[in-house]
Design a protein around this motif. Structure first.
Motif, PDB file in Angstrom:
ATOM      1  N   MET A 221       0.840  -1.203   0.000  1.00 23.47           N
ATOM      2  CA  MET A 221       0.000   0.000   0.000  1.00 23.47           C
ATOM      3  C   MET A 221       0.872   1.248   0.000  1.00 23.47           C
ATOM      4  O   MET A 221       1.802   1.366   0.799  1.00 23.47           O
ATOM      5  CB  MET A 221      -0.917   0.012   1.226  1.00 23.47           C
ATOM      6  N   ALA A 222       0.624   2.174  -0.914  1.00 23.63           N
ATOM      7  CA  ALA A 222       1.426   3.387  -1.021  1.00 23.63           C
ATOM      8  C   ALA A 222       1.190   4.288   0.187  1.00 23.63           C
ATOM      9  O   ALA A 222       0.065   4.435   0.660  1.00 23.63           O
ATOM     10  CB  ALA A 222       1.089   4.130  -2.317  1.00 23.63           C
ATOM     11  N   LEU A 223       2.280   4.862   0.693  1.00 21.07           N
ATOM     12  CA  LEU A 223       2.172   5.787   1.814  1.00 21.07           C
ATOM     13  C   LEU A 223       1.808   7.168   1.289  1.00 21.07           C
ATOM     14  O   LEU A 223       2.424   7.660   0.333  1.00 21.07           O
ATOM     15  CB  LEU A 223       3.495   5.835   2.581  1.00 21.07           C
ATOM     16  N   GLN A 224       0.826   7.803   1.898  1.00 17.82           N
ATOM     17  CA  GLN A 224       0.344   9.095   1.413  1.00 17.82           C
ATOM     18  C   GLN A 224       1.132  10.231   2.037  1.00 17.82           C
ATOM     19  O   GLN A 224       1.297  10.307   3.250  1.00 17.82           O
ATOM     20  CB  GLN A 224      -1.139   9.274   1.735  1.00 17.82           C
ATOM     21  N   ILE A 225       1.633  11.107   1.176  1.00 18.56           N
ATOM     22  CA  ILE A 225       2.323  12.307   1.631  1.00 18.56           C
ATOM     23  C   ILE A 225       1.642  13.515   1.003  1.00 18.56           C
ATOM     24  O   ILE A 225       0.843  13.386   0.075  1.00 18.56           O
ATOM     25  CB  ILE A 225       3.823  12.294   1.266  1.00 18.56           C
ATOM     26  N   PHE A 226       1.975  14.701   1.515  1.00 19.98           N
ATOM     27  CA  PHE A 226       1.323  15.924   1.075  1.00 19.98           C
ATOM     28  C   PHE A 226       2.377  16.953   0.703  1.00 19.98           C
ATOM     29  O   PHE A 226       3.427  17.049   1.351  1.00 19.98           O
ATOM     30  CB  PHE A 226       0.428  16.483   2.183  1.00 19.98           C
ATOM     31  N   GLN A 227       2.097  17.713  -0.348  1.00 22.71           N
ATOM     32  CA  GLN A 227       3.045  18.727  -0.792  1.00 22.71           C
ATOM     33  C   GLN A 227       3.130  19.882   0.196  1.00 22.71           C
ATOM     34  O   GLN A 227       2.180  20.162   0.923  1.00 22.71           O
ATOM     35  CB  GLN A 227       2.635  19.273  -2.170  1.00 22.71           C
ATOM     36  N   PRO A 228       4.273  20.580   0.201  1.00 22.69           N
ATOM     37  CA  PRO A 228       4.400  21.751   1.077  1.00 22.69           C
ATOM     38  C   PRO A 228       3.500  22.890   0.619  1.00 22.69           C
ATOM     39  O   PRO A 228       3.011  22.909  -0.514  1.00 22.69           O
ATOM     40  CB  PRO A 228       5.885  22.137   0.929  1.00 22.69           C
ATOM     41  N   GLU A 229       3.287  23.810   1.530  1.00 21.14           N
ATOM     42  CA  GLU A 229       2.611  25.059   1.217  1.00 21.14           C
ATOM     43  C   GLU A 229       3.676  26.123   0.986  1.00 21.14           C
ATOM     44  O   GLU A 229       4.712  26.134   1.657  1.00 21.14           O
ATOM     45  CB  GLU A 229       1.705  25.486   2.380  1.00 21.14           C
ATOM     46  N   SER A 230       3.430  27.012   0.036  1.00 24.49           N
ATOM     47  CA  SER A 230       4.368  28.101  -0.222  1.00 24.49           C
ATOM     48  C   SER A 230       4.495  28.986   1.012  1.00 24.49           C
ATOM     49  O   SER A 230       3.489  29.371   1.615  1.00 24.49           O
ATOM     50  CB  SER A 230       3.900  28.939  -1.412  1.00 24.49           C
ATOM     51  N   LEU A 231       5.717  29.303   1.395  1.00 28.50           N
ATOM     52  CA  LEU A 231       5.930  30.146   2.572  1.00 28.50           C
ATOM     53  C   LEU A 231       5.269  31.511   2.405  1.00 28.50           C
ATOM     54  O   LEU A 231       4.866  32.135   3.382  1.00 28.50           O
ATOM     55  CB  LEU A 231       7.430  30.321   2.827  1.00 28.50           C
ATOM     56  N   LYS A 232       5.140  31.969   1.152  1.00 26.28           N
ATOM     57  CA  LYS A 232       4.512  33.259   0.903  1.00 26.28           C
ATOM     58  C   LYS A 232       3.024  33.236   1.219  1.00 26.28           C
ATOM     59  O   LYS A 232       2.424  34.277   1.473  1.00 26.28           O
ATOM     60  CB  LYS A 232       4.729  33.676  -0.557  1.00 26.28           C
ATOM     61  N   LYS A 233       2.428  32.042   1.201  1.00 29.09           N
ATOM     62  CA  LYS A 233       0.990  31.923   1.418  1.00 29.09           C
ATOM     63  C   LYS A 233       0.643  31.490   2.846  1.00 29.09           C
ATOM     64  O   LYS A 233      -0.529  31.439   3.202  1.00 29.09           O
ATOM     65  CB  LYS A 233       0.393  30.917   0.426  1.00 29.09           C
ATOM     66  N   LEU A 234       1.657  31.165   3.629  1.00 25.23           N
ATOM     67  CA  LEU A 234       1.386  30.708   4.988  1.00 25.23           C
ATOM     68  C   LEU A 234       1.041  31.884   5.888  1.00 25.23           C
ATOM     69  O   LEU A 234       1.755  32.881   5.928  1.00 25.23           O
ATOM     70  CB  LEU A 234       2.607  29.969   5.551  1.00 25.23           C
ATOM     71  N   SER A 235      -0.052  31.750   6.607  1.00 24.04           N
ATOM     72  CA  SER A 235      -0.455  32.797   7.545  1.00 24.04           C
ATOM     73  C   SER A 235       0.461  32.785   8.763  1.00 24.04           C
ATOM     74  O   SER A 235       0.813  31.719   9.272  1.00 24.04           O
ATOM     75  CB  SER A 235      -1.900  32.564   7.990  1.00 24.04           C
ATOM     76  N   PRO A 236       0.872  33.951   9.249  1.00 24.88           N
ATOM     77  CA  PRO A 236       1.690  34.000  10.481  1.00 24.88           C
ATOM     78  C   PRO A 236       0.998  33.327  11.654  1.00 24.88           C
ATOM     79  O   PRO A 236       1.660  32.870  12.588  1.00 24.88           O
ATOM     80  CB  PRO A 236       1.854  35.508  10.719  1.00 24.88           C
ATOM     81  N   SER A 237      -0.338  33.239  11.608  1.00 25.91           N
ATOM     82  CA  SER A 237      -1.072  32.614  12.712  1.00 25.91           C
ATOM     83  C   SER A 237      -0.841  31.107  12.770  1.00 25.91           C
ATOM     84  O   SER A 237      -1.139  30.473  13.783  1.00 25.91           O
ATOM     85  CB  SER A 237      -2.569  32.901  12.573  1.00 25.91           C
ATOM     86  N   PHE A 238      -0.315  30.502  11.674  1.00 25.58           N
ATOM     87  CA  PHE A 238      -0.031  29.074  11.663  1.00 25.58           C
ATOM     88  C   PHE A 238       1.281  28.745  12.377  1.00 25.58           C
ATOM     89  O   PHE A 238       1.556  27.584  12.657  1.00 25.58           O
ATOM     90  CB  PHE A 238       0.068  28.550  10.227  1.00 25.58           C
ATOM     91  N   LEU A 239       2.107  29.748  12.626  1.00 27.69           N
ATOM     92  CA  LEU A 239       3.436  29.517  13.179  1.00 27.69           C
ATOM     93  C   LEU A 239       3.351  29.186  14.673  1.00 27.69           C
ATOM     94  O   LEU A 239       2.758  29.927  15.460  1.00 27.69           O
ATOM     95  CB  LEU A 239       4.312  30.749  12.969  1.00 27.69           C
ATOM     96  N   VAL A 240       3.949  28.059  15.056  1.00 28.01           N
ATOM     97  CA  VAL A 240       3.991  27.652  16.463  1.00 28.01           C
ATOM     98  C   VAL A 240       5.116  28.416  17.156  1.00 28.01           C
ATOM     99  O   VAL A 240       6.229  28.527  16.620  1.00 28.01           O
ATOM    100  CB  VAL A 240       4.239  26.132  16.577  1.00 28.01           C
ATOM    101  N   GLU A 241       4.831  28.939  18.338  1.00 26.66           N
ATOM    102  CA  GLU A 241       5.866  29.641  19.083  1.00 26.66           C
ATOM    103  C   GLU A 241       7.052  28.711  19.315  1.00 26.66           C
ATOM    104  O   GLU A 241       6.882  27.527  19.620  1.00 26.66           O
ATOM    105  CB  GLU A 241       5.325  30.122  20.433  1.00 26.66           C
TER     106      GLU A 241
END
Length: 257
Positions: A1-21
């Motif tokens: 069974m193939a392992l599922q991975i996900f592509q990165p998100e562009s850093l330009k599109k990432l909201s600062p609110s997603f950043l973990v302290e």
């Protein structure tokens, strides 16, 4: 069974609110690594040929350890002393960070420094999350003539929510509207907003129903508050800090009842 991975998100599109302290990064990764999730390891610019690995463990001094799945010697050699983007998904969310100064040990394990840019990403506007177990957190529906109905929030997204309420508390019909709704927690509340009923069905108890709603003609303030509410819950859950989740709400220090 193939392992599922996900592509990165562009850093330009990432909201600062997603950043973990940064002070919560180790604890967050340590908890998620214990689940040994599948990880996609990508070049900083080339996302076409990722390396698939399993997260093994994380050490505050040595960094993050990964077990590659069927890598070639050339693939491993090309990773040494580079920086890569790591992406993993668990039930807690989608995690992304830049792994710096990559090494490969004698056992074929891939190591990188502890990241200082850990993101917990909500990938879809309609992605709904369960609220914290907090009896003080309610959604209030204005029924007119000064009457209000308290409901329980089952899940919430940036565009809507699902409610749990008494079956005959008020008229519920698909396509109908509720005006003058707001979130409440103890003595603080959000701005008013309108909801359109999309569907409803019987809840776990025959005396209760579940109602799915979407925001109707929301103001900019409402959109900001829904976004902030979802991001606050996601971030608090990722950092195992649910007891004080409400302190980051944009309306927490705002309107008093």
């Amino acid at each position: 069974m193939a392992l599922q991975i996900f592509q990165p998100e562009s850093l330009k599109k990432l909201s600062p609110s997603f950043l973990v302290e940064s002070r919560h990064a180790f604890r967050t990764l340590d908890r998620e690594f214990q689940k040994h999730p599948v990880v996609g390891i990508y070049g900083l610019e080339n996302w076409l040929t990722p390396t698939i690995a399993l997260a093994v463990h994380v050490d505050p001094n040595q960094g993050c350890f990964f077990k590659p799945q069927d890598p070639s010697l050339t693939e491993l050699a090309n990773m040494i002393d580079t920086h890569r983007i790591f992406v993993m998904c668990t039930e807690s969310g989608k995690f992304q960070f830049t792994g710096k100064n990559i090494k490969v040990d004698k056992n074929g394990m891939v190591l990188c420094d502890m990241p200082d840019d850990l993101y917990v990403i909500q990938r879809r506007e309609t992605f709904r999350i369960a609220p914290p177990i907090d009896e003080s957190f309610k959604l209030i529906i204005g029924l007119g003539a000064g009457q209000e109905l308290l409901t329980n929030v089952v899940d919430v997204s940036r565009q809507g929510l699902q409610l749990d309420m008494r079956a005959e508390a008020t008229d519920v019909s698909a396509g109908g509207y509720w005006h003058t709704c707001y979130f409440e927690r103890l003595s603080s509340r959000s701005a008013n907003f309108n909801l359109q009923i999309k569907h409803f069905y019987q809840g776990n108890d025959i005396s209760r129903i579940r109602v799915g709603c979407e925001l109707y003609d929301p103001t900019k303030q409402t959109l900001r508050e829904f976004e902030n509410l979802v991001d606050t819950i996601v971030r608090a859950r990722a950092m195992s800090n649910m007891k004080k989740w409400y302190l980051d709400l944009s309306w927490w220090m705002g309107q008093n009842l």
